[in-house]
Design an enzyme around this catalytic site. Structure first.
Site, short mmCIF file in Angstrom:
data_model
loop_
_atom_site.label_atom_id
_atom_site.label_comp_id
_atom_site.label_asym_id
_atom_site.label_seq_id
_atom_site.Cartn_x
_atom_site.Cartn_y
_atom_site.Cartn_z
N CYS A 12 24.82 6.79 -27.85
CA CYS A 12 24.79 5.64 -26.94
C CYS A 12 25.45 4.46 -27.62
CB CYS A 12 23.35 5.32 -26.55
SG CYS A 12 23.20 3.75 -25.65
N HIS A 60 16.18 2.31 -26.70
CA HIS A 60 17.00 2.94 -25.66
C HIS A 60 16.17 3.13 -24.39
CE1 HIS A 60 20.31 5.18 -23.88
NE2 HIS A 60 19.35 5.87 -23.28
N THR A 67 27.87 1.60 -15.86
CA THR A 67 28.76 2.49 -16.61
C THR A 67 28.23 2.83 -17.99
OG1 THR A 67 30.06 0.63 -17.45
CG2 THR A 67 30.82 1.66 -15.40
N HIS A 82 20.99 -3.08 -19.57
CA HIS A 82 21.60 -4.32 -20.06
C HIS A 82 21.65 -5.36 -18.96
CE1 HIS A 82 24.75 -1.56 -18.70
NE2 HIS A 82 25.40 -2.62 -18.27
N HIS A 126 23.76 -8.61 -17.73
CA HIS A 126 25.00 -9.38 -17.87
C HIS A 126 24.65 -10.86 -17.67
CE1 HIS A 126 27.99 -6.00 -17.24
NE2 HIS A 126 26.93 -5.45 -16.66
P1 5GP Z 1 27.87 -1.89 -16.59
O1 5GP Z 1 29.12 -1.60 -15.80
O2 5GP Z 1 27.26 -0.61 -17.13
O3 5GP Z 1 26.89 -2.76 -15.89
O4 5GP Z 1 28.35 -2.77 -17.80
C1 5GP Z 1 28.74 -2.26 -19.04
C2 5GP Z 1 29.47 -3.39 -19.73
O5 5GP Z 1 29.57 -3.08 -21.10
C3 5GP Z 1 30.90 -3.58 -19.21
O6 5GP Z 1 31.04 -4.92 -18.76
C4 5GP Z 1 31.76 -3.26 -20.41
O7 5GP Z 1 32.90 -4.07 -20.50
C5 5GP Z 1 30.81 -3.46 -21.58
N1 5GP Z 1 31.08 -2.62 -22.72
C6 5GP Z 1 31.29 -1.26 -22.70
N2 5GP Z 1 31.48 -0.79 -23.94
C7 5GP Z 1 31.39 -1.87 -24.77
C8 5GP Z 1 31.50 -2.02 -26.19
O8 5GP Z 1 31.73 -1.08 -26.94
N3 5GP Z 1 31.35 -3.27 -26.69
C9 5GP Z 1 31.08 -4.35 -25.88
N4 5GP Z 1 30.94 -5.53 -26.48
N5 5GP Z 1 30.97 -4.25 -24.54
C10 5GP Z 1 31.12 -3.03 -24.00
ZN ZN Z 2 21.02 3.33 -26.01
#
Ligand code: 5GP
Ligand code: ZN
Length: 112
Positions: free
Chosen positions: A4, A46, A93, A98, A100
């Site tokens: 992860c 996690h 994704t 998490h 934002h």
């Molecule tokens: P989701 O689409 O799951 O709500 O948001 C995942 C977020 O994690 C996305 O905005 C993506 O840009 C960010 N993200 C994915 N992989 C990484 C990473 O390795 N480092 C950082 N800092 N952000 C990540």
């Molecule tokens: Zn995790």
């Protein structure tokens, strides 16, 4: 979880700078920012998604961590948005819960 990406960031295994952290959370900048300020706040533990967040105390601490992080980034005066994507239709994704934090510009509504 070893595979992860957010667990690895929380464990300090990647070179991602943490902008805030506490006993049970870390905060860092999104790698693909969608606003001038785009921060991700995660539990160290996690937890796959909000659908699996059943601990009310941890839930409260995470929300306070989000508020503190936004305050540290001076987002309070102009406002900001906090959002959680959950599952496929939510557009999640990364399968580690998490929050934002988006700010620094006027955000539109509704989301796509
Ligand atoms: P989701 O689409 O799951 O709500 O948001 C995942 C977020 O994690 C996305 O905005 C993506 O840009 C960010 N993200 C994915 N992989 C990484 C990473 O390795 N480092 C950082 N800092 N952000 C990540
Ligand atoms: Zn995790």
């Amino acid at each position: 979880m070893a595979d992860c990406i957010f667990c690895r960031i929380a464990a300090g295994e990647l070179a991602t700078p943490l902008i805030h952290q506490g006993e049970d959370f870390v905060a860092f900048r999104d790698i693909a920012p969608q606003a001038p300020t785009h921060i991700i706040v995660i539990p160290r533990q996690h937890i796959t998604s909000l659908a699996d967040l059943t601990d009310p105390d941890l839930s409260g601490r995470l929300l306070q961590a989000v508020r503190e992080t936004a305050q540290r980034e001076a987002l309070e005066d102009n406002g900001y948005r906090v959002l959680i994507n959950i599952g496929q239709h939510g557009g999640q994704t990364v399968q580690h819960l998490h929050f934002h934090i988006l700010g620094g510009r006027q955000l539109g509504w509704p989301p796509g």
